[in-house]
Design a protein around this motif. Structure first.
Motif: not given
Ligand SMILES: Cc1ncc(COP(=O)(O)O)c(C=O)c1O
Length: 416
Positions: A76-77, A79-81, A83-84, A311-312, A315, A319
């Motif tokens: 997830e980290p 994929r989320k990064l 997308d971001k 990645c975390t 993100l 933020e």
């Protein structure tokens, strides 16, 4: 000595300062001194050291997994990064390939550009066009697109792929029409003659950083986009240094109104907590790799690409950037730097310039900067000039008082 330091003659190097801890914009040395870091540890520690929000995010991720390969697995980290990054970068950069440092990001970008053309059937486009005064990293491909004479790598001339170079754009950020036309004529002439062998034009947009802090105009890049398109040459923005606010906008590309074919992010991406990079590409580029023919796949995969911790961190850093409105703070930093750095004069000073959270004093002769590092440290500031440049690229969490202290030191040095 077991530890081999970077960019240093180990025989004569002065002992490096020993850091025990760091917090905000301040380095705590083991000898008890505190120094304000005026250069964000090579420009990456954008939110300062030891940020509680990023620290908490890392601790949380650590309880899940510190690493897992991206080949055949996903998480997830990453994929989320991805997308971001797609959402926040210029329109059209819809695909993200991770690397583990800025230099590796540049290598990935160069390989992608050359293979893009090969996949499309153009086998002669194997050279890259770059700018004099460029710095893109220390690995072989990245070195080959650094300034061939001044870029620290001339020793390796026989090893490096032979690329093509244009003179660095002149005229500064606010270049007038005649300077811009001059710069663009050189680009057009180069591509008119050599586009058949050139796969891509790579630039550090707006600020050529480690190669000499040459600032240049967004108009040049806007027109370069058109000229590259006319010649079927890809445009690569290396935003390793300029990305995440350093040139005054989230990405330098935002000031140009154009989308490069490939954009490389590093440094500020992970806010100084981990090495990582992201190479962004457009649909046109990505689609050229889609095929039933396996040989058209992109054969690259650094072990730590998409590392979940990195990645975390990224993100969490993004933020913070948004929540704490770093862009407004960068504007305030720019305004203080303009007030304090631009007026610096002195016999040795050749030029002063400021863009975003970057302030530079250029001197005629590097000898005029001899001793400035110790002079600054004695006054509570960590400064590390190189060549003929004394500069600051502070963490965005720096206080006004700390920023003034950096400027006081620079002013005092050039006054003496
Ligand atoms: C524009 C640019 N590209 C690439 C790099 C290389 O990045 P790294 O040191 O993470 O390999 C740098 C580093 O200073 C840089 O400024």
């Amino acid at each position: 000595m077991s530890l081999w330091y970077p960019y240093a003659q180990m025989k004569t190097m002065s002992p490096p300062l020993d850091v025990a801890s760091a917090s905000g914009a301040v380095l705590q040395l083991t000898d008890g001194r505190k120094l304000i870091d005026s250069i964000s540890s090579w420009w990456c520690v954008i939110h300062g050291y030891n940020h509680p929000v990023i620290n908490a995010a890392i601790q949380q991720q650590l309880t899940q997994m510190s690493h897992v390969m991206l080949g055949g697995l996903t998480h997830e980290p990453a994929r989320k990064l991805a997308d971001k990054l797609v959402a926040m970068t210029p329109d059209g950069l819809n695909h993200v390939f991770f690397g583990d440092s800025g230099s590796v990001g540049v290598e990935i970008a160069l390989k992608m550009a050359i293979q893009y053309h090969k996949n499309a059937g153009s086998h002669d486009k194997t050279q890259i066009l770059a700018l004099e005064k460029a710095y893109h990293g220390d690995t072989i491909g990245a070195m080959s697109v650094c300034d061939p004479v001044e870029g620290m790598h001339s020793l390796f001339a026989g090893l490096l792929p032979q690329q093509r170079f244009l003179p660095a754009p002149i005229g500064g950020f606010d270049a007038d029409e005649s300077a811009t036309q001059h710069n663009l004529k050189l680009l057009s002439a180069m591509l008119d003659e050599h586009a058949n062998t050139i796969a891509a034009f790579i630039v550090e947009p707006l600020i050529q950083a480690a190669g000499g802090f040459n600032f240049y105009s967004p108009t040049y890049l806007k027109e370069a986009r058109r000229i590259c398109d006319e010649h079927n040459v890809l445009l690569i923005f290396d935003e390793v240094a300029t990305g995440f606010g350093r040139a005054g906008s989230l990405f330098a590309a935002d000031q140009t109104g154009i989308t490069p074919d490939i954009m490389v992010l590093g440094k500020g991406l992970t806010a100084g907590y981990a090495g990582h990079s992201a190479v962004m590409a457009t649909d046109r580029l990505f689609n050229a790799f889609l095929s039933d023919d396996e040989s058209k796949s992109f054969m690259h995969g650094p072990t730590f690409m998409g590392n979940p911790m990195a990645c975390t961190i990224a993100l969490s850093s993004i933020e913070l950037f948004e929540k704490e409105d770093r862009l407004s703070r960068i504007q305030q930093i720019e305004s203080i730097l303009k007030d304090r750095i631009l007026p610096i004069t002195g016999k040795a000073v050749k030029d002063t310039r400021v863009l975003g959270a970057t302030g530079v004093v250029e001197v005629d002769d590097s000898a005029s900067l001899q001793g400035v590092q110790n002079f600054a440290a004695d006054r509570g500031v960590w400064l590390r000039p190189f060549g003929t440049y004394a500069y600051t690229m502070p963490p965005y969490v720096i206080t006004d008082e700390q920023l003034h202290q950096i400027c006081d030191v620079l002013q005092a040095w050039f006054k003496q």
